[in-house]
Motif scaffolding. Sequence first.
Motif, mmCIF file in Angstrom:
data_model
loop_
_atom_site.group_PDB
_atom_site.id
_atom_site.type_symbol
_atom_site.label_atom_id
_atom_site.label_comp_id
_atom_site.label_asym_id
_atom_site.label_seq_id
_atom_site.Cartn_x
_atom_site.Cartn_y
_atom_site.Cartn_z
ATOM 1 N N TYR A 29 -2.899 -9.196 -1.177
ATOM 2 C CA TYR A 29 -4.097 -9.236 -2.020
ATOM 3 C C TYR A 29 -3.980 -10.306 -3.104
ATOM 4 O O TYR A 29 -4.975 -10.756 -3.650
ATOM 5 C CB TYR A 29 -4.318 -7.866 -2.673
ATOM 6 N N PRO A 32 -11.461 -3.041 3.114
ATOM 7 C CA PRO A 32 -10.169 -2.673 2.533
ATOM 8 C C PRO A 32 -10.314 -2.027 1.156
ATOM 9 O O PRO A 32 -11.329 -2.199 0.493
ATOM 10 C CB PRO A 32 -9.461 -4.029 2.399
ATOM 11 N N SER A 33 -9.267 -1.324 0.764
ATOM 12 C CA SER A 33 -9.244 -0.637 -0.529
ATOM 13 C C SER A 33 -8.107 -1.181 -1.382
ATOM 14 O O SER A 33 -7.090 -1.619 -0.847
ATOM 15 C CB SER A 33 -9.022 0.863 -0.334
ATOM 16 N N ALA A 34 -8.298 -1.111 -2.683
ATOM 17 C CA ALA A 34 -7.247 -1.599 -3.580
ATOM 18 C C ALA A 34 -7.230 -0.792 -4.861
ATOM 19 O O ALA A 34 -8.286 -0.426 -5.383
ATOM 20 C CB ALA A 34 -7.470 -3.072 -3.911
ATOM 21 N N GLU A 35 -6.046 -0.511 -5.345
ATOM 22 C CA GLU A 35 -5.917 0.013 -6.694
ATOM 23 C C GLU A 35 -5.882 -1.178 -7.640
ATOM 24 O O GLU A 35 -5.338 -2.235 -7.304
ATOM 25 C CB GLU A 35 -4.639 0.836 -6.826
ATOM 26 N N LYS A 39 -12.600 -9.149 -7.051
ATOM 27 C CA LYS A 39 -11.484 -9.525 -7.908
ATOM 28 C C LYS A 39 -11.977 -10.256 -9.150
ATOM 29 O O LYS A 39 -11.543 -9.973 -10.265
ATOM 30 C CB LYS A 39 -10.518 -10.412 -7.117
ATOM 31 N N GLU A 97 -8.628 -4.809 6.926
ATOM 32 C CA GLU A 97 -7.764 -4.329 5.849
ATOM 33 C C GLU A 97 -6.293 -4.571 6.175
ATOM 34 O O GLU A 97 -5.512 -4.970 5.302
ATOM 35 C CB GLU A 97 -7.970 -2.827 5.596
ATOM 36 N N VAL A 128 -15.815 -10.875 4.692
ATOM 37 C CA VAL A 128 -15.534 -9.670 3.904
ATOM 38 C C VAL A 128 -14.576 -9.979 2.761
ATOM 39 O O VAL A 128 -14.768 -9.538 1.631
ATOM 40 C CB VAL A 128 -14.966 -8.552 4.806
ATOM 41 N N LEU A 129 -13.547 -10.773 3.068
ATOM 42 C CA LEU A 129 -12.509 -10.998 2.064
ATOM 43 C C LEU A 129 -12.864 -12.119 1.095
ATOM 44 O O LEU A 129 -12.415 -12.127 -0.051
ATOM 45 C CB LEU A 129 -11.175 -11.314 2.739
ATOM 46 N N GLY A 166 0.787 -1.233 0.000
ATOM 47 C CA GLY A 166 0.000 0.000 0.000
ATOM 48 C C GLY A 166 0.816 1.278 0.000
ATOM 49 O O GLY A 166 0.263 2.346 0.202
ATOM 50 N N PHE A 172 -4.830 -2.896 -11.198
ATOM 51 C CA PHE A 172 -3.887 -2.839 -12.313
ATOM 52 C C PHE A 172 -4.207 -3.963 -13.281
ATOM 53 O O PHE A 172 -4.662 -5.026 -12.880
ATOM 54 C CB PHE A 172 -2.453 -3.025 -11.796
ATOM 55 N N MET A 194 -14.566 -9.616 -1.152
ATOM 56 C CA MET A 194 -13.495 -8.995 -1.917
ATOM 57 C C MET A 194 -13.010 -9.927 -3.030
ATOM 58 O O MET A 194 -12.545 -9.474 -4.064
ATOM 59 C CB MET A 194 -12.343 -8.632 -0.989
ATOM 60 N N MET A 205 -4.110 -7.144 -11.065
ATOM 61 C CA MET A 205 -3.405 -7.141 -9.790
ATOM 62 C C MET A 205 -4.055 -6.087 -8.889
ATOM 63 O O MET A 205 -4.423 -5.021 -9.355
ATOM 64 C CB MET A 205 -1.935 -6.788 -10.013
ATOM 65 N N PHE A 206 -4.198 -6.434 -7.611
ATOM 66 C CA PHE A 206 -4.688 -5.490 -6.603
ATOM 67 C C PHE A 206 -3.507 -4.981 -5.797
ATOM 68 O O PHE A 206 -2.645 -5.754 -5.399
ATOM 69 C CB PHE A 206 -5.625 -6.204 -5.622
ATOM 70 N N LYS A 207 -3.510 -3.681 -5.556
ATOM 71 C CA LYS A 207 -2.483 -3.097 -4.710
ATOM 72 C C LYS A 207 -3.201 -2.362 -3.584
ATOM 73 O O LYS A 207 -4.137 -1.620 -3.855
ATOM 74 C CB LYS A 207 -1.682 -2.108 -5.570
ATOM 75 N N PRO A 208 -2.790 -2.568 -2.325
ATOM 76 C CA PRO A 208 -3.491 -1.897 -1.239
ATOM 77 C C PRO A 208 -3.450 -0.380 -1.424
ATOM 78 O O PRO A 208 -2.443 0.163 -1.860
ATOM 79 C CB PRO A 208 -2.701 -2.298 0.017
ATOM 80 N N SER A 209 -4.551 0.275 -1.077
ATOM 81 C CA SER A 209 -4.602 1.721 -1.201
ATOM 82 C C SER A 209 -5.562 2.257 -0.159
ATOM 83 O O SER A 209 -6.014 1.511 0.716
ATOM 84 C CB SER A 209 -5.036 2.119 -2.605
ATOM 85 N N PHE A 210 -5.861 3.523 -0.256
ATOM 86 C CA PHE A 210 -6.780 4.123 0.711
ATOM 87 C C PHE A 210 -7.813 4.969 0.010
ATOM 88 O O PHE A 210 -7.487 5.841 -0.783
ATOM 89 C CB PHE A 210 -6.002 5.004 1.697
#
Lengths: 696, 360
Positions: A372, B274-277, B245, A364, A311-312, A29, B279, B241, B263-268
């Motif tokens: 991820y 949770p959040s993901a960018e 995906k 998270e 959630v996941l 992140g 790609f 989640m 691809m998921f990248k953790p983000s905010f």
Amino acid sequence: MKILVSWLREYVEVPVGTDQLASDLMMRGFEVASIEPVPGRPDDAVIDFEITANRPDCLSVFGMAREVSVAYGTPLRMPDSAAPQDVAVGRVRPSPAPVLRVTVERADLCPVYCAAVMDVSIGPSPAWLAERLVLSGVRPINLIVDVTNYVLLELNQPLHAFDHATVGGAHLMVRTARDGEPLTTLDGQERTLSDDMLVIADQHRAQAVAGVMGGAETGITPTTSTIVIESACFEPAQVRRTRRRLGLSTEASYRFERGTDPSMPAVALRRAVALIADLGAGTARPGVIVVGDAARSARRVSLRWARIGRVLGMQVPADEVERILTALGFVLDGAESRHATSPVWEVTVPGWRGDVTREEDLIEEVARCAGYDRLPVTYPSMLAPPARVAPRLVRDARIRDLLVGAGFAECVTFTFIEQRAAAPFDPAPIAIANPLSELFAVLRPSVLPGLIDALSHNRRREQRDLRLFELGTRFTSAEGETRSLAVGWTGAAAAEHWSGSGRAVDVYDVIGLVQRVAAALHVRLDVEPTEHPALVSGRAGRVVRVDADGRRVPVGLVGDLAPTVAEARGLPTSDPIIVAEVDLDLAAPDYDPDRTVISQPLPRHPSVIRDLSIVVPADLPAARVRGTIHAAAPPTLVGVREFDRYQGTALPAGSVSLSLRLTFRATERTLTDGEVHAATDAIVAALVAEHGAALR
Amino acid sequence: MLDIDALTRLRDDFADSLGKVSTAADLQLLRDTVLGRKAGAITALYGTLGGLSTDRKREVGRALNELKAFVEAGLDARKTQLEAASAPMPSADLTLAPRPLPVGSRHPLNAMRERIERIFARMGYEILDGPETEDDWHNFEALNMPADHPARDTQDTLYLQQPFAQGTRATGDARSGVSLRPATLLRTHTSAMQIRYMERGAPPVRIIAPGRVYRRDNLDLTHTPMFQQVEALVVGEDVTMADLKGTLLGFAREFFDQRTPIMFKPSFFPYTEPSAEVFVGCQSCFGSGCSMCKRTGWIEIGGSGMVHPSVFEAVGIDPERYTGFAFGMGIERLALLAHRVDDIRAFYENDLRLLEQFAS
């Protein structure tokens, strides 16, 4: 946040190279903006991380070191502070007067305020310290200021140094500013404060904007001999509001408004005092002031193992959950239930993780650190009603296709435009309070101004034949947000051809297009003469919707673009430019994309056509002639259309010859000659009576 | 026996037959039938004149002459017609320039948006419409961005000078009370439409919200103060989640290529946790690294995450019972990538030389 890798390695073992480190942290992140080499040190580098707003703790080398320690399972070492023995966290310990007194009037806006007094000599920093600052993007000034910046970068705790001699009455007060109170900040700017801002003041006046910037008067100078180091915690929203009001963003305000750890001021102060002493630049006076409750009760959040999976959509083993959260600094209770089928933990949140307030935040952390890439690929299974498309979107798509089929190129222009471009369409458009520039000052009251600019852009690039349209939102006080179709047409209606059949566009082409749109919308649109600031006088039309009850509602305009409007936008006026706009929401308020057509029986009897040529005044609108004909004719008249219009020397001045084709038909029988004759006679009589028409 | 009525009948019969003649042979046959020297109907009638009185002979004779003239004229005209019809047309040079029909084109941004809409429509998503001006609640508060939230900085907002009533055409159902707040800003994301949708009804939800959004960004190669987004929202009792995906992988394969990895990248993001960018594998180098993906092999296409429980609470949905995911993509970015346009401003110039390349 620029992180010098060799600095990072002081707090944590990094078992990989720089590129791998950057990549691993990115997958946790921390987006990497750049990796810069350090001249002369091939093993070192500066990695510039983009830190998201929820992770102010990672705006520091130590914070990033913690993430590294979680990533590689290597231990984290606190910086060696060599703390003076008399610093006690969590208790108020006033220093002996008269060295310094601190009063916090607004404990709600400043929960913790620590200060220490040191006798110092002002000089430059040692090379290693100055270099670390430079590589981290901070300019070295003198050792005292540099140490405050160093500790800021190291621990994410902003510090500020006052010249003790300039603090009036040796008394610092954390209070709100007086309305209109002046303060010259360290950057030399004179600022006027307001009573919603928090300041650090001495006996006389405000000397610093709390959490944002110090004042010039109390700043460190080459002759400073005694300093006060401030290490405090300020309420984030307060700092943010003040920073915005003053338009002054600093390293300190950036961190405070994202939230700092309330237990850090005492630690950081100890660290700064120790550094200055160790570097031989000063000695601390006994007694460190700590005002406020640094060890205020920590937040506790429940975490259910089952919820993580829900959630996941993947199971993370309970011991892995514990390992991740513990390494991040969370304290987990409820370990005894670890072997239960579904453990529940009570999690204590460390002070630097103000972003973690509920279970999802912990989930998270678990997901992010587990990776991820471990998420499986599944699809939502859910019983939802049949999906529909918003009717306006269906309508818009159909109208767009219609225009494209008619040879028009679709444009997309900005929704906000210049005030003077909007003026011909709406003298009082909806204004933007903080526009980027005058070019984007108001919301468009019409889609036409943007399209006129698009015509202008192309016309100035050797494109003579242009058919452009845009369908988008317009904004008016009267109607709110509505969606509107704008068209602009200049140059050929029929392209030049060797057969000689080329023809330039005129307003009747565009009215034809408007009628075609009306057909697609299943409504009746008429054009009536009008005057409009954007259209040539005498060639301006108002588009009206005609309801079944005869009501006529304005929905748009059509006509020749006024040369003044065209020229104002740099659009050449050598060829006629025809524009039209139809507000689709107003034109077809009841549009139903799934309308079922109820068919009408086909005519079973032949129609009879009669042509009529009359001479009427030239300024008599054709619509009135048609109106008279319809009023005088029996219901068997099903169509009236002009097929010739002639004005010339053979006719009296000011008159025109109009040839009309009348179509008669009855649904249940064949019309007789006599009936049609009688109808035509009645029509001619009415035309003579109403308009003084003469039969040719 | 021989009277005027008979002549009229003969005349009508002849006209009727003449209309049906389509060949020269048929025409000759009709001529023989009527005027033939031996069996012609009119020839025969001439033969009967002798038995009439002088007056009658003159009267009928004149009528008979008129009829004969009418028949001959008709036959001749028809003959000319048939001959003309069978004559060859003059040849045409088909390689000459034709009369072109004007070529229309869809704007690449709108075409791209509709392509994305179609993919999700096939997956059963409802396509929403909503206002471009918004109130603070729908754009920020309900999305877990209270006043003074630092994340508001990253979406620097354009505000309106005066509160503005968007009207129920734009906001949807007037009865829901949702539209009663006047707009004070230009929406910074289409998530506001998702809030409006959830306020109107209970899950399940499976929607996409496309449209123009606004940020106070100066124009440069990759930024414009106005751009278009498509955002998606799925809410149900068991949405995970992993489902997010799968959905994005499905989309990426439909939109780009069936072998495209994601691809998921953790983000905010304040509204997801949770959040993901998100790609996708670079479409230019297929992962080996090139200038387009800055040698990473991956291209960012948007942000995503699990709906933050505070968002559910803001719209009255029980976050214990329901979970959901959301994601958003910028149309301009996808269009830049897909069409290899290197300056985002080109999309807003509306230069016909560019637009014509998107003829449809």
